[in-house]
Design a protein around this motif. Structure first.
Motif, PDB file in Angstrom:
ATOM      1  N   TYR A 233       0.755  -1.212  -0.057  1.00 33.28           N
ATOM      2  CA  TYR A 233       0.128  -0.023   0.035  1.00 33.28           C
ATOM      3  C   TYR A 233       0.871   1.239  -0.039  1.00 33.28           C
ATOM      4  CZ  TYR A 233      -3.042   3.798   1.830  1.00 33.28           C
ATOM      5  OH  TYR A 233      -3.300   5.102   2.104  1.00 33.28           O
TER       6      TYR A 233
ATOM      7  N   MET B  36       2.383   2.902  -3.143  1.00 28.73           N
ATOM      8  CA  MET B  36       1.487   3.767  -4.080  1.00 28.73           C
ATOM      9  C   MET B  36       1.821   3.732  -5.366  1.00 28.73           C
ATOM     10  SD  MET B  36      -0.798   6.024  -2.983  1.00 28.73           S
ATOM     11  CE  MET B  36      -1.393   6.180  -1.327  1.00 28.73           C
ATOM     12  N   GLY B  37       1.843   2.185  -5.798  1.00 32.20           N
ATOM     13  CA  GLY B  37       2.011   1.797  -7.139  1.00 32.20           C
ATOM     14  C   GLY B  37       3.258   2.651  -7.728  1.00 32.20           C
TER      15      GLY B  37
ATOM     16  N   TYR C 131       4.628   5.253  -7.034  1.00 36.00           N
ATOM     17  CA  TYR C 131       4.831   6.733  -6.942  1.00 36.00           C
ATOM     18  C   TYR C 131       5.019   7.095  -5.476  1.00 36.00           C
ATOM     19  CZ  TYR C 131       3.028   6.559 -11.687  1.00 36.00           C
ATOM     20  OH  TYR C 131       3.237   6.189 -13.035  1.00 36.00           O
TER      21      TYR C 131
ATOM     22  N   ASN D 140       7.266   8.242  -3.864  1.00 40.17           N
ATOM     23  CA  ASN D 140       8.193   9.483  -3.291  1.00 40.17           C
ATOM     24  C   ASN D 140       7.537  10.677  -4.161  1.00 40.17           C
ATOM     25  OD1 ASN D 140       8.905   8.592  -5.706  1.00 40.17           O
ATOM     26  ND2 ASN D 140      10.965   7.900  -4.927  1.00 40.17           N
ATOM     27  N   PHE D 141       6.277  10.404  -4.559  1.00 41.84           N
ATOM     28  CA  PHE D 141       5.536  11.781  -4.950  1.00 41.84           C
ATOM     29  C   PHE D 141       4.415  11.978  -4.081  1.00 41.84           C
ATOM     30  CE2 PHE D 141       8.334  12.156  -8.108  1.00 41.84           C
ATOM     31  CZ  PHE D 141       8.622  10.946  -8.922  1.00 41.84           C
ATOM     32  N   VAL D 142       3.519  10.950  -3.977  1.00 35.57           N
ATOM     33  CA  VAL D 142       2.280  11.024  -3.133  1.00 35.57           C
ATOM     34  C   VAL D 142       2.561  11.562  -1.530  1.00 35.57           C
ATOM     35  CG1 VAL D 142       0.206   9.934  -2.566  1.00 35.57           C
ATOM     36  CG2 VAL D 142       1.178   9.507  -4.742  1.00 35.57           C
ATOM     37  N   TRP D 143       3.576  10.571  -1.019  1.00 34.36           N
ATOM     38  CA  TRP D 143       3.739  10.998   0.380  1.00 34.36           C
ATOM     39  C   TRP D 143       4.143  12.375   0.657  1.00 34.36           C
ATOM     40  CZ3 TRP D 143       0.271   8.617   2.640  1.00 34.36           C
ATOM     41  CH2 TRP D 143       0.012   7.174   2.359  1.00 34.36           C
TER      42      TRP D 143
END
Lengths: 217, 56, 252, 200
Positions: free
Chosen positions: B4, B7-8, B10, B12-15
């Motif tokens: 989870y 994040m697929g 990504y 180090n962009f979403v978090w």
């Protein structure tokens, strides 16, 4: 109207006698243009591509440099109080000041343009559109700048805040000006530039007059 | 669970996006509340001194 | 209504009202935001096109929305302040500015973080992001003007003139940046909000937007109350300094 | 006696402080009012409110004649000559009379082309009085004179010239409002500032 021209004449005379007249602004303009190749490199095709943009930014900064004293000198020696009480409406006084500022600071830059353009390897073909774009666009710089100067008159370190206030409002003039500087004389950017200058002519004097009254109170 | 947080791919962009948002919003909240309390105590002190002065 | 904007004769009504509303509003904000976060991070599916990166939209779009909505309400407060000289209007405008600036900063940062996976670069001078950047400078100019003018009355009116001048210029800036963007636009850049938004994405987005907006309102109320109390503290200090002066002058 | 200037119940708020309120007076042609009182009691603010430079907190001001204002600063450009400074302001406000005679009257007739920057404070104040002398009398372009400490920086000779100027202005139906510490050589009503809620 005679008072209007008397005020323009006085400001031009003062600019001439005070601090080397137009040469300070001109010197600053030339130095800023010269800095660009040092930073960007002497790649001539690149320089000629970014030429109009660089020249426009340099004109913008040189205009900003000279705006700080637009009302500050009159504020410091008490003349501003008398101006606000004079028969000439304050809005007209702002216009007179802008005209004098434009003549003493910006026109010398435009006149010197052909002599300076070689620094960024500007093609001679677009010299005319560039000069026309400057003639059409720079009045808005003086007008919006007058609003910034009126808001920061009497403020210590006002020059710094003046730049922070005025530069965002200069973005449309820069975008259309630099684009018009490369395009044809009646192209869309040139028309928008003209519209922007006319809008500034219509709105800025009233806002600046209100700001002056606030700053004096 | 680890999947989870990935994040697929990504992560180090979403978090960071949520992290910075949380940081700034919490910062705003703390700054506003602290500023409010500070001026409240300042007024209390001033009013106390004012009443004190009239009393003496 | 007295002409001067100094007299905080009756902000008492506002202080009482905001005092009563604040706890409830804060609770509502907390509730909305927690539901929003749950929906955004856990309960909603990844987008079939953008995958998990769509979750960044849930913080980016509300921030961008508050960046412009914040400035619009500031401009409204400034207009009310200048026209009716109501001190509360100036206090609320001053209170909103740092909040608006913070959310504008968030819009830029989350926009860049979203841009990296989408376009391969943090900053691609996208038309919307660029005009938000200019808006951010206008916020800074407004806040700076407050800081450099000492007299509250003068600062309030001068900043309001600038705020309204900014408001008039923002559409022109937005238009010129859009036009400028088409001039330098690399053809294949996908737009930020993508095709039609599926409801499974819309609900978290709306809840987050509501939560952000409530937070903005609550913080505005808190900071406006602080501004008013700052004015009260200033006048108390002035009176005591003056009382000290007169007391000093007469005794002995 | 037509009232040239009527002020009723004027109040002034500076920052969070109430400077004065309840100030009322009426001045007809040929009358003068001297405003006295300790520092910081609003003498200058009262003059600036009358001049329209500062907004009053409350009260009414009615005057159908134009005003001329003398502030602490002399509004002179150091780079412009004595004559240029004088001519600029006199023409802007529609003054009359021979400028050379005005300079001569105030002891500046011998240096019209000198740049104002080299003048002493007293000479600068005399140049300002020369400007006022182009608006003498009730029918001049600016019959109501608002003067903030006109006698400051003047020596005895200068003060005598000031008194003559004011006497002539009043004799010809002008109005003088002067804020001063040492009083002026003219008979005038007095308005003491400093006790809140007063007014003559």
């Amino acid at each position: 109207m005679r008072a209007f021209w008397a005020l323009v004449a006085r400001d031009i005379k003062l600019a001439g006698r005070l601090g080397g007249g137009p040469f300070v602004g001109l010197g600053f303009f030339i130095i800023v243009v010269t800095m660009v190749p040092f930073g960007v490199g002497a790649d001539l095709p690149l320089l000629s591509r970014i030429g109009p943009g660089v020249l426009w930014v340099a004109v913008l900064l040189a205009t900003l440099l000279s705006l700080d004293r637009l009302f500050q000198a009159d504020f410091e020696d008490g003349s501003l109080d008398l101006f606000l009480m004079s028969p000439l409406p304050v809005e007209m006084q702002v216009l007179a000041k802008c005209l004098a500022h434009w003549i003493t600071n910006t026109v010398p830059l435009i006149i010197a343009m052909p002599a300076v353009a070689f620094l960024v390897n500007l093609e001679t073909g677009i010299m005319l559109p560039l000069i026309v774009s400057l003639l059409v666009g720079t009045p808005s710089l003086s007008l919006i700048g007058a609003l910034g100067a009126a808001l920061t008159v009497g403020v210590r370190r006002g020059g710094l805040v003046l730049s922070l206030i005025v530069l965002p409002l200069y973005v449309p003039a820069l975008i259309f000006g630099a684009a018009a500087g490369t395009g044809d004389l009646m192209g869309t950017p040139m028309l928008f530039l003209g519209a922007f200058s006319l809008a500034s002519l219509a709105l800025a004097p009233f806002a600046a007059a209100a700001a002056l009254r606030i700053s004096v109170s | 669970m680890a999947e989870y947080f990935a994040m697929g791919g990504y992560a180090n962009f979403v978090w960071p996006a949520y992290g910075i948002t949380a940081l700034v919003t919490l910062g705003l909240i703390v700054w506003s509340v602290r500023g409010h309390r500070a001026v409240k105590t300042r007024i209390a002190a001033l009013e106390a001194r004012a009443n004190g002065a009239e009393g003496s | 209504m007295a002409k001067s904007i100094q007299r905080f004769a009756n902000p008492a009504r506002f202080m009482a009202l905001s005092g009563a509303v604040l706890p409830w509003a804060a609770a509502a904000t907390a509730l909305t935001l927690s539901i929003g976060l749950y929906l955004a991070l856990i309960a909603s599916p990844p987008d079939y096109q953008q995958g998990e990166t769509v979750r960044m939209m849930y913080v980016h779009v509300p921030s961008a929305w508050l960046a412009s909505a914040g400035y619009a309400s500031m401009a409204l407060a400034c207009a009310v302040g200048l026209i009716w000289r109501h001190p509360l209007a100036f206090a609320s405008a001053k209170a909103m500015a740092p909040l608006g600036a913070a959310f504008t900063f968030l819009a830029l940062v989350t926009g860049a973080l979203w841009g990296k996976p989408m376009w391969g670069a943090y900053w691609v001078w996208d038309a919307r992001l660029t005009s938000v950047l200019v808006l951010f400078f206008i916020y800074l100019g407004y806040i700076a003007l407050w800081e450099v003018i000492e007299d509250f009355g003068r600062a309030a009116r001068a900043t309001s003139v600038f705020c309204l001048a900014g408001a008039v210029n923002l559409p022109v800036i937005r238009f010129s940046v859009d036009w400028w963007n088409t001039l330098h636009q690399p053809a294949s850049v996908a737009r930020l909000d993508g095709p039609a938004i599926h409801s499974s994405i819309l609900t978290p987005l709306l809840v987050m937007a509501l939560g952000f907006t409530l937070l903005f309102v609550v913080l505005t109320l808190v900071r406006t109350r602080t501004e008013i109390m700052e004015r009260r503290a200033a006048s108390l200090e002035m009176q005591q300094a003056q009382a000290g002066m007169i007391v000093g002058a007469h005794n002995g | 006696m037509t009232a040239l200037l009527e002020v009723s119940d004027l109040a002034c708020q500076r920052g969070t402080r109430r400077l004065f309120d309840g100030v009322s007076f009426t001045l007809g042609g040929g009358e003068a009012l001297v405003i006295t009182g300790p520092n910081g009691t609003g003498k200058s603010s009262l003059l600036r409110i009358l001049a329209g430079l500062l907004e009053e907190e409350a009260g009414e001001i009615s005057h159908d004649d134009e005003m001329l204002y003398l502030g602490h600063l002399d509004a002179l450009k150091p780079q412009m000559s004595v004559m240029e400074n004088l001519r600029f302001w006199v023409s802007l406000f529609g003054g009359t009379g021979d400028l050379d005679a005005a300079l001569e009257r105030f002891g500046l007739g011998h240096i019209p082309d000198l740049t104002a920057g080299v003048l002493s404070a007293g000479q600068r104040r005399r140049l300002t009085l020369a400007r006022f002398s182009c608006f003498l009398g009730g029918d001049s372009a600016r019959p109501i004179w608002l003067m903030d400490e006109p006698d400051s920086a003047l020596d005895d000779a200068g003060r005598a010239l000031l008194d003559d100027l004011l006497k002539e202005h009043l004799a010809r139906g002008g109005v003088v409002l002067a804020a001063t510490h040492r009083g002026l050589g003219i008979e005038a009503a007095e308005l003491r500032m400093g006790e809140l809620g007063m007014g003559s």
